[in-house]
Design a protein around this motif. Structure first.
Motif, PDB file in Angstrom:
ATOM      1  N   HIS A 139       0.882  -1.114   0.025  1.00 29.49           N
ATOM      2  CA  HIS A 139       0.086   0.035  -0.173  1.00 29.49           C
ATOM      3  C   HIS A 139       0.747   1.389  -0.102  1.00 29.49           C
ATOM      4  N   LEU A 140       1.442   1.281  -0.818  1.00 26.22           N
ATOM      5  CA  LEU A 140       2.519   2.486  -1.229  1.00 26.22           C
ATOM      6  C   LEU A 140       1.807   3.819  -1.444  1.00 26.22           C
ATOM      7  N   ASP A 141       2.066   5.023  -0.926  1.00 30.97           N
ATOM      8  CA  ASP A 141       1.377   6.225  -1.136  1.00 30.97           C
ATOM      9  C   ASP A 141       2.078   6.817  -2.187  1.00 30.97           C
ATOM     10  N   PRO A 142       1.860   6.761  -3.583  1.00 37.54           N
ATOM     11  CA  PRO A 142       2.739   7.118  -4.702  1.00 37.54           C
ATOM     12  C   PRO A 142       3.165   8.887  -4.200  1.00 37.54           C
ATOM     13  N   ALA A 143       2.151   9.456  -3.692  1.00 44.04           N
ATOM     14  CA  ALA A 143       2.452  10.869  -3.394  1.00 44.04           C
ATOM     15  C   ALA A 143       3.382  11.240  -2.416  1.00 44.04           C
ATOM     16  N   SER A 144       3.698  10.153  -1.570  1.00 43.89           N
ATOM     17  CA  SER A 144       4.682  10.236  -0.673  1.00 43.89           C
ATOM     18  C   SER A 144       5.944  10.181  -0.865  1.00 43.89           C
ATOM     19  N   VAL A 145       6.390   9.792  -2.288  1.00 43.99           N
ATOM     20  CA  VAL A 145       7.654   9.578  -2.583  1.00 43.99           C
ATOM     21  C   VAL A 145       7.989  10.647  -3.768  1.00 43.99           C
ATOM     22  N   GLU A 146       9.094  11.252  -3.527  1.00 40.76           N
ATOM     23  CA  GLU A 146       9.717  12.138  -4.265  1.00 40.76           C
ATOM     24  C   GLU A 146      10.606  11.333  -5.305  1.00 40.76           C
ATOM     25  N   ASP A 147      10.764  11.925  -6.483  1.00 38.14           N
ATOM     26  CA  ASP A 147      11.533  11.221  -7.593  1.00 38.14           C
ATOM     27  C   ASP A 147      13.143  11.204  -7.310  1.00 38.14           C
ATOM     28  N   PHE A 148      13.562  10.124  -7.869  1.00 35.91           N
ATOM     29  CA  PHE A 148      15.098   9.962  -7.599  1.00 35.91           C
ATOM     30  C   PHE A 148      15.631   9.037  -8.930  1.00 35.91           C
ATOM     31  N   ASP A 149      16.856   8.762  -8.795  1.00 34.55           N
ATOM     32  CA  ASP A 149      17.450   8.344 -10.127  1.00 34.55           C
ATOM     33  C   ASP A 149      17.537   6.752  -9.858  1.00 34.55           C
ATOM     34  N   LYS A 150      18.472   6.348  -8.986  1.00 35.17           N
ATOM     35  CA  LYS A 150      18.439   4.718  -8.751  1.00 35.17           C
ATOM     36  C   LYS A 150      18.355   4.768  -7.030  1.00 35.17           C
ATOM     37  N   ALA A 151      17.948   3.446  -6.687  1.00 34.85           N
ATOM     38  CA  ALA A 151      17.880   3.023  -5.531  1.00 34.85           C
ATOM     39  C   ALA A 151      17.621   1.443  -5.252  1.00 34.85           C
ATOM     40  N   VAL A 152      18.134   0.971  -4.144  1.00 30.21           N
ATOM     41  CA  VAL A 152      17.787  -0.159  -3.828  1.00 30.21           C
ATOM     42  C   VAL A 152      16.563  -0.572  -2.743  1.00 30.21           C
ATOM     43  N   LEU A 153      15.778  -1.376  -3.170  1.00 25.62           N
ATOM     44  CA  LEU A 153      14.544  -1.741  -2.481  1.00 25.62           C
ATOM     45  C   LEU A 153      14.701  -3.099  -1.591  1.00 25.62           C
ATOM     46  N   LYS A 154      14.837  -3.152  -0.351  1.00 21.09           N
ATOM     47  CA  LYS A 154      14.630  -4.395   0.230  1.00 21.09           C
ATOM     48  C   LYS A 154      14.206  -4.642   1.526  1.00 21.09           C
ATOM     49  N   PRO A 155      13.851  -5.945   1.782  1.00 17.16           N
ATOM     50  CA  PRO A 155      13.195  -5.912   3.234  1.00 17.16           C
ATOM     51  C   PRO A 155      13.964  -5.374   4.342  1.00 17.16           C
ATOM     52  N   VAL A 156      13.244  -4.661   5.316  1.00 17.72           N
ATOM     53  CA  VAL A 156      13.863  -3.982   6.322  1.00 17.72           C
ATOM     54  C   VAL A 156      14.641  -5.089   7.211  1.00 17.72           C
ATOM     55  N   ALA A 157      14.171  -6.146   7.341  1.00 20.00           N
ATOM     56  CA  ALA A 157      14.877  -7.142   8.069  1.00 20.00           C
ATOM     57  C   ALA A 157      14.982  -8.455   7.304  1.00 20.00           C
ATOM     58  N   GLY A 158      15.555  -8.397   6.161  1.00 26.42           N
ATOM     59  CA  GLY A 158      15.970  -9.449   5.411  1.00 26.42           C
ATOM     60  C   GLY A 158      17.382 -10.033   5.409  1.00 26.42           C
ATOM     61  N   ALA A 159      17.564 -10.713   4.519  1.00 33.11           N
ATOM     62  CA  ALA A 159      18.990 -11.494   4.424  1.00 33.11           C
ATOM     63  C   ALA A 159      19.197 -11.992   3.073  1.00 33.11           C
ATOM     64  N   GLY A 160      20.550 -12.017   2.878  1.00 33.01           N
ATOM     65  CA  GLY A 160      21.042 -12.747   1.510  1.00 33.01           C
ATOM     66  C   GLY A 160      20.506 -12.059   0.290  1.00 33.01           C
ATOM     67  N   THR A 161      20.219 -10.868   0.099  1.00 28.11           N
ATOM     68  CA  THR A 161      19.671 -10.299  -1.113  1.00 28.11           C
ATOM     69  C   THR A 161      18.424 -10.858  -1.451  1.00 28.11           C
ATOM     70  N   ARG A 162      17.777 -11.689  -0.811  1.00 23.34           N
ATOM     71  CA  ARG A 162      16.516 -12.088  -1.237  1.00 23.34           C
ATOM     72  C   ARG A 162      15.356 -10.950  -1.203  1.00 23.34           C
ATOM     73  N   ASN A 163      14.469 -10.947  -2.201  1.00 26.98           N
ATOM     74  CA  ASN A 163      13.627  -9.996  -2.384  1.00 26.98           C
ATOM     75  C   ASN A 163      14.070  -8.695  -2.476  1.00 26.98           C
ATOM     76  N   THR A 164      15.630  -8.640  -2.782  1.00 24.82           N
ATOM     77  CA  THR A 164      16.273  -7.194  -3.160  1.00 24.82           C
ATOM     78  C   THR A 164      16.231  -7.105  -4.577  1.00 24.82           C
ATOM     79  N   SER A 165      16.160  -5.572  -4.817  1.00 24.26           N
ATOM     80  CA  SER A 165      16.090  -5.316  -6.313  1.00 24.26           C
ATOM     81  C   SER A 165      16.413  -3.864  -6.449  1.00 24.26           C
ATOM     82  N   VAL A 166      16.937  -3.519  -7.724  1.00 23.75           N
ATOM     83  CA  VAL A 166      17.428  -2.073  -7.856  1.00 23.75           C
ATOM     84  C   VAL A 166      15.998  -1.443  -8.493  1.00 23.75           C
ATOM     85  N   VAL A 167      15.702  -0.348  -8.313  1.00 22.76           N
ATOM     86  CA  VAL A 167      14.401   0.344  -8.807  1.00 22.76           C
ATOM     87  C   VAL A 167      15.015   1.549  -9.581  1.00 22.76           C
TER      88      VAL A 167
END
Length: 444
Positions: A139-167
């Protein structure tokens, strides 16, 4: 630990901790989850007491299991884990059972939650990757996010780059969150981190009484995300503390203040850092309060003669780990032996791999018949892993590259998504004596 035979409650079927305990007169009681039976890869030695819990990351589940086994009142010397997902569980168990642990609950939380971790470091004035918390990716609120070039999205308490991606930018983030929602991703709280270019370094070590007692610094052949994105073999090379002394000095300048800011006073750690060759700076990435995976324990033992698992057990019990490194001059490193999409049906024997120059340790993990996905999902997927050595850096790299090419040439994988005719052609090419034609009535 005391001169009398001691005991350790180990949460998770960690072969390093079990081996260290048995080698050093410590009686391990191992609480394991369903994965031990479901995968069957790790063998528990005869005579080791085991307890089954449905979820080793749940305090409730582990406590219920201990009470059912009549062990909740046993006088353990420590409770410890090598499992990232059980770190907070073990910290809480120590409080409930009155048993010594390496990491207290508040410190464990800072090591598990990567957003809280970076907040603590930033507050201490340590340079870290900028990050933003996304409470619920469904349930991401698109209006709450400012634009950016590139970032890494990952679980806040993950491990081993699982479910981690570059957006890529705000649009890429919105699309990725929508994909995670459609896929029913059970992890909901993620962190969006600034993308940092550069070499990725690893710092493994031991802290006792707030003092850094041991440090090993190594580097990935290329960043973890790149190996996952491009299905390449994950490779690590250990820096030498003599010939690469400047790398150790630079690492210490970040590692020591970071550990102080996070509150780790005793235990093992596995830290990832970004080295920027153009500026010479080292930027903190993230840190775990446990021994690293990816054959890091084998690398440290091969290069320094240090058993990180034993050091972790001693720290958990409040006993000086008494580390005495013996540095080996050879270049030491590791490489994954990657699979290919399809069904695994053959690979070289362990004896054949071990006979190759420089091979120090081998682990072949996937059995015949295993179906490999079309793409790697994390840095924990491979047919196997190898630790190698070389008298020089050049010899090590030549041996590593030759071994991976040699292994890949002998890897037999039934191609993914192949048609019936393609499978027949593949069988004829690889097992010509087993192929049979239909519709030919000659005597051949």
């Amino acid at each position: 630990m005391s001169e009398n035979r001691s005991s350790a409650l180990i949460v998770g079927a960690d072969p390093y901790l079990i081996r260290a305990a048995l080698r050093n007169g410590i009686e391990p009681v191992v609480v394991h989850g369903p994965g031990l039976r479901d995968w069957g890869f790790i063998g528990i030695p005869d005579g080791v007491e085991t307890v089954f819990a449905e979820d080793t990351s749940s305090v409730e589940s582990v406590l219920l299991a201990l009470h059912r086994a009549g062990l909740a009142d046993r006088d353990f010397d420590c409770v410890h884990t090598g499992d990232e997902f059980a770190l907070v569980t073990v910290a809480a168990l120590g409080e409930v059972l009155g048993v010594p642990v390496a990491v207290d609950p508040d410190t464990a939380v800072r090591f598990r939650d990567k957003w809280l971790q970076k907040e603590a470091l930033a507050a201490a004035g340590i340079e870290v990757t900028r990050s933003r918390l996304i409470e619920d990716v469904h349930h991401l609120d698109p209006a709450s996010v400012e634009d950016f070039d590139k970032a890494v999205l990952k679980p806040v308490a993950g491990a081993g780059t699982r479910n981690t991606s570059v957006v890529e930018g705000r649009a890429g983030l919105i699309a990725r969150c929508a994909d995670l929602r459609r896929a029913g991703m059970p992890q909901r709280t993620f962190v969006l981190e600034e993308f940092v270019a550069g070499d990725e370094w690893i710092a493994d070590g031991v802290v006792f009484d707030g003092e850094l007692r041991f440090l090993s610094v190594s580097t990935y052949g290329e960043p973890c995300l790149s190996t996952v994105d491009f299905n390449r073999a994950l490779q690590v090379e250990v820096f030498d503390p003599v010939s690469d002394a400047s790398a150790y000095d630079l690492a210490r300048s970040v590692v020591e203040p970071a550990l102080r800011a996070l509150g780790l006073r005793r235990g093992t750690f596995h830290m990832e850092l970004f080295h920027q060759p153009d500026t010479g700076k080292l930027v903190f990435g993230e840190c775990a309060a446990r021994t690293g995976g990816l054959l890091q324990p084998e690398l440290v033992e091969a290069k320094f003669g240090v058993d990180l698992a034993l050091a972790g057990l001693r720290c958990a019990a409040g006993t000086d780990p008494r580390i005495e490194p013996s540095v080996r001059p050879d270049t030491i490193g590791s490489t994954y032996l990657n699979n290919r999409p399809g069904v695994l049906v053959g690979y070289p024997t362990p004896a054949e791999v071990r006979a190759l120059p420089g091979v120090e340790y081998l682990r072949l993990e996937l059995p015949y018949g295993f179906r490999m996905a079309d793409a790697l999902a994390s840095t924990t997927e491979a047919v196997g892993q190898v630790v190698l050595s070389g008298r020089t850096r050049e010899e090590f790299r030549d041996r590593r590259d030759s071994l991976t090419a040699w292994f890949d040439e002998r890897l037999l994988v039934v191609p993914a998504h192949a048609s019936y005719p393609e499978l027949r052609r593949w069988q004829k090419e690889n097992w010509p004596e087993s192929a049979s034609s239909f519709g030919t009535y000659s005597d051949d």
